[in-house]
Design a protein around this motif. Structure first.
Motif, mmCIF file in Angstrom:
data_model
loop_
_atom_site.group_PDB
_atom_site.id
_atom_site.type_symbol
_atom_site.label_atom_id
_atom_site.label_comp_id
_atom_site.label_asym_id
_atom_site.label_seq_id
_atom_site.Cartn_x
_atom_site.Cartn_y
_atom_site.Cartn_z
ATOM 1 N N LEU A 101 26.679 19.419 46.920
ATOM 2 C CA LEU A 101 27.896 20.113 47.358
ATOM 3 C C LEU A 101 28.384 19.576 48.700
ATOM 4 C CD1 LEU A 101 30.008 22.298 47.236
ATOM 5 C CD2 LEU A 101 28.287 23.983 47.839
ATOM 6 N N GLN A 102 27.454 19.383 49.640
ATOM 7 C CA GLN A 102 27.855 18.878 50.954
ATOM 8 C C GLN A 102 28.435 17.481 50.841
ATOM 9 O OE1 GLN A 102 24.744 19.355 53.842
ATOM 10 N NE2 GLN A 102 25.022 21.544 53.935
ATOM 11 N N ALA A 120 29.871 16.151 48.187
ATOM 12 C CA ALA A 120 31.158 16.190 47.488
ATOM 13 C C ALA A 120 32.285 16.624 48.422
ATOM 14 C CB ALA A 120 31.072 17.136 46.283
ATOM 15 N N SER A 121 31.950 17.427 49.422
ATOM 16 C CA SER A 121 32.981 17.905 50.344
ATOM 17 C C SER A 121 33.271 16.868 51.435
ATOM 18 C CB SER A 121 32.557 19.222 50.983
ATOM 19 O OG SER A 121 31.531 18.983 51.922
ATOM 20 N N GLY A 122 32.495 15.800 51.455
ATOM 21 C CA GLY A 122 32.715 14.758 52.446
ATOM 22 C C GLY A 122 31.984 15.030 53.752
ATOM 23 N N ASP A 123 31.261 16.154 53.832
ATOM 24 C CA ASP A 123 30.489 16.450 55.042
ATOM 25 C C ASP A 123 29.301 15.498 55.138
ATOM 26 O OD1 ASP A 123 32.143 18.473 55.706
ATOM 27 O OD2 ASP A 123 30.788 20.090 55.117
ATOM 28 N N PRO A 179 22.430 16.434 55.966
ATOM 29 C CA PRO A 179 21.298 16.178 56.864
ATOM 30 C C PRO A 179 20.583 14.901 56.412
ATOM 31 C CG PRO A 179 21.039 18.285 55.685
ATOM 32 C CD PRO A 179 22.292 17.665 55.197
ATOM 33 N N LEU A 189 34.893 25.569 45.174
ATOM 34 C CA LEU A 189 34.431 24.262 44.680
ATOM 35 C C LEU A 189 35.581 23.473 44.062
ATOM 36 C CD1 LEU A 189 30.945 25.040 43.163
ATOM 37 C CD2 LEU A 189 31.640 24.611 45.504
ATOM 38 N N ILE A 234 37.084 21.259 46.544
ATOM 39 C CA ILE A 234 36.229 20.305 47.257
ATOM 40 C C ILE A 234 36.863 18.915 47.307
ATOM 41 C CG2 ILE A 234 34.138 18.933 46.917
ATOM 42 C CD1 ILE A 234 33.194 21.281 48.146
ATOM 43 N N ARG A 235 37.430 18.494 46.182
ATOM 44 C CA ARG A 235 38.065 17.169 46.139
ATOM 45 C C ARG A 235 39.155 17.059 47.203
ATOM 46 N NH1 ARG A 235 39.119 12.867 43.005
ATOM 47 N NH2 ARG A 235 41.226 12.038 43.139
ATOM 48 N N VAL A 283 39.388 18.863 49.969
ATOM 49 C CA VAL A 283 38.774 18.844 51.302
ATOM 50 C C VAL A 283 38.347 17.421 51.661
ATOM 51 C CG1 VAL A 283 36.736 19.581 52.626
ATOM 52 C CG2 VAL A 283 37.984 21.243 51.253
ATOM 53 N N ARG A 284 37.811 16.711 50.680
ATOM 54 C CA ARG A 284 37.298 15.364 50.946
ATOM 55 C C ARG A 284 38.411 14.341 51.087
ATOM 56 N NH1 ARG A 284 35.105 14.528 46.532
ATOM 57 N NH2 ARG A 284 36.513 12.896 45.854
ATOM 58 N N HIS A 335 41.509 19.190 55.343
ATOM 59 C CA HIS A 335 40.172 19.278 55.932
ATOM 60 C C HIS A 335 40.255 19.762 57.380
ATOM 61 C CE1 HIS A 335 36.696 17.618 58.137
ATOM 62 N NE2 HIS A 335 36.021 17.918 57.042
ATOM 63 N N ALA A 392 21.288 22.986 59.639
ATOM 64 C CA ALA A 392 21.657 22.105 58.525
ATOM 65 C C ALA A 392 20.861 22.458 57.269
ATOM 66 C CB ALA A 392 21.431 20.643 58.911
ATOM 67 N N ASN A 405 24.437 26.523 50.426
ATOM 68 C CA ASN A 405 25.362 25.789 49.562
ATOM 69 C C ASN A 405 24.803 25.643 48.150
ATOM 70 O OD1 ASN A 405 27.448 25.333 51.383
ATOM 71 N ND2 ASN A 405 26.548 23.462 52.175
ATOM 72 N N LEU A 438 26.576 26.999 44.774
ATOM 73 C CA LEU A 438 26.865 26.127 43.634
ATOM 74 C C LEU A 438 26.258 26.681 42.351
ATOM 75 C CD1 LEU A 438 27.866 23.569 42.313
ATOM 76 C CD2 LEU A 438 26.002 22.309 43.353
#
Lengths: 196, 196
Positions: free
Chosen positions: A160-161, A163-166, A169, B98, B101-102, B104-105, B111, B149, B156, B160
Motif C-alpha cells: 500500500l505504501q 502504491a501511494s508513492g510514499d 521503511p 485505495l 492511490i493511483r 496520489v502517486r 498529493h 514507520a 496500512n 488494505l
C-alpha cells in the motif's frame, strides 16, 4: 507440428500478459481500454481475447502469477527475499491491484474466481510455514496461521505504501522488526540478542 | 445574526461531509456522480459546491479528518485504540481511499494538497511518539520515526485487508506482535515476559 504450435501459443500468452501488465500499470485498470491493450500488446483484440476471454481474465492471471512468484520466492529464498521483492515491485502495478479492491469486496464471483486460483498456494504456503516453524525460524507459541497473518499484514502495508508513492521503511528495519515479532529464538535477528 | 449563521454553516458542512462519505462508500469515488452526491447529501450541487469547490475537495476533507481522528485517538487512548478503530472502519470507505492511490502517486498537486493538510499531524504524532518512547512504551534502540514507520506499515496492512473484504487478524494478535516488535521493556505484552 503440434509441438511448435504449443510453444508459439505459450509465447503468445506471455507476450499478451507482458503487454497487458505494462498497459494496466501505465493507464490503471479502468484506463486500460481495449484499444490501449491492443497497442501495448501489439495484437488485435481478436487475437488477445482468443487467449484470454476478457480484460478481467488478463488481470486475474497477472495477479495470480504475482502470488505464485511470491510463494516460490519465499519457499526458495526465504522471507527476506519476499520483503525485498515487494519493495521493488512497480508501484504502478501495485496500484492496479488496489484499484480493484472494491470489486474484490463487492463482486462475489470475481472474489471467488481469484480465490479459487490461489487455493493451491494457500496450502503450499501453510506447509512451508509449518516447516519453518518446526525448524525454529518462527516462534513456536503461535499457530502457523497467526504468523502467516502477521506477515501478510506487513507485506500488504508495504504494498500500500509503495502504491501511494510514499517512501517505505528500509528492508533492514522491516526485517528486523518482523523478526522480533515472529522470529524463533534461534533466529539471529530476534530482540533478546540485539544489543539495545 | 452572524453567530447563528456561522453555526448553520458549520452544520451544513457536516451534513455535506456525512452525505459525501456515505455516497463515496456506496458507489466508490468514480461512481459518486454529482447527481448521486446531491441525492445522498440532500442538497443541490450549487449548495454543495458553495461549501466545497469540488468532489476532490470533499474527499480530501474526509481523508484529512480520518487522519486527525486517528491521531487524536492515539494521543488520548493509545495505540491499541487506533488498531481497534482501523478494525472497525467501514471497508467501503477504506476502499475509496485505495481507489485514489493511483491519483496520489501520479498527480503531484493532489498529493501535495493532501500532505499540506496533514503536515500539522505529522509533527503532533512525532511528539507523541517521542514522549511514549521516553515513557518506556516503545523500545529505545530505534529512532521514533522508525517506530512510527513500522506502526504505519501494520495499520496500512490492516486497512488494505479490510478494504478487500478479507477477515483481518484479531486485534489481540496484532497488538501482541506489534508490542513484541516495538514495545519497550516496561510494556507487559513484550516477548521476554510472554510465556512461550
Amino acid at each position: 507440428m503440434p509441438k511448435i504450435s504449443e510453444e508459439r501459443k505459450a509465447e503468445r500468452r506471455e507476450q499478451i500478459l507482458a503487454g497487458a501488465r505494462s498497459c494496466f500499470a501505465e493507464h490503471g485498470y479502468e484506463g486500460a481500454t481495449v484499444a490501449r491493450l491492443e497497442s501495448a500488446i501489439g495484437l488485435s483484440r481478436g487475437a488477445i481475447f482468443n487467449y484470454f476471454p476478457s480484460k478481467e481474465a488478463l488481470f486475474v492471471e497477472l495477479a495470480v502469477r504475482d502470488s505464485a512468484r511470491m510463494s516460490e520466492l519465499w519457499r526458495n529464498e526465504g522471507l527476506e527475499a519476499v520483503v525485498r521483492e515487494v519493495l521493488e515491485l512497480d508501484p504502478a502495478w501495485l496500484g492496479v491491484n488496489l484499484e480493484l479492491i472494491r470489486r474484490v469486496r463487492t463482486d462475489a464471483d470475481f472474489h471467488d474466481r481469484i480465490e479459487a486460483r490461489q487455493q493451491e498456494l494457500v496450502v503450499v504456503n501453510r506447509e512451508r510455514l509449518e516447516e519453518a516453524q518446526r525448524a525454529g525460524e518462527f516462534r513456536d507459541d503461535l499457530e502457523p496461521k497467526e504468523i502467516g497473518a502477521f506477515v501478510n499484514l506487513v507485506l500488504n502495508g508495504l504494498a500500500l505504501q509503495r502504491a501511494s508513492g510514499d517512501e517505505p521503511p528500509p528492508a533492514e528495519l522491516v526485517l528486523r522488526l518482523l523478526g522480533d515479532a515472529i522470529g524463533g529464538e534461534a533466529r539471529p535477528g530476534t530482540r533478546p540478542r540485539t544489543p539495545s
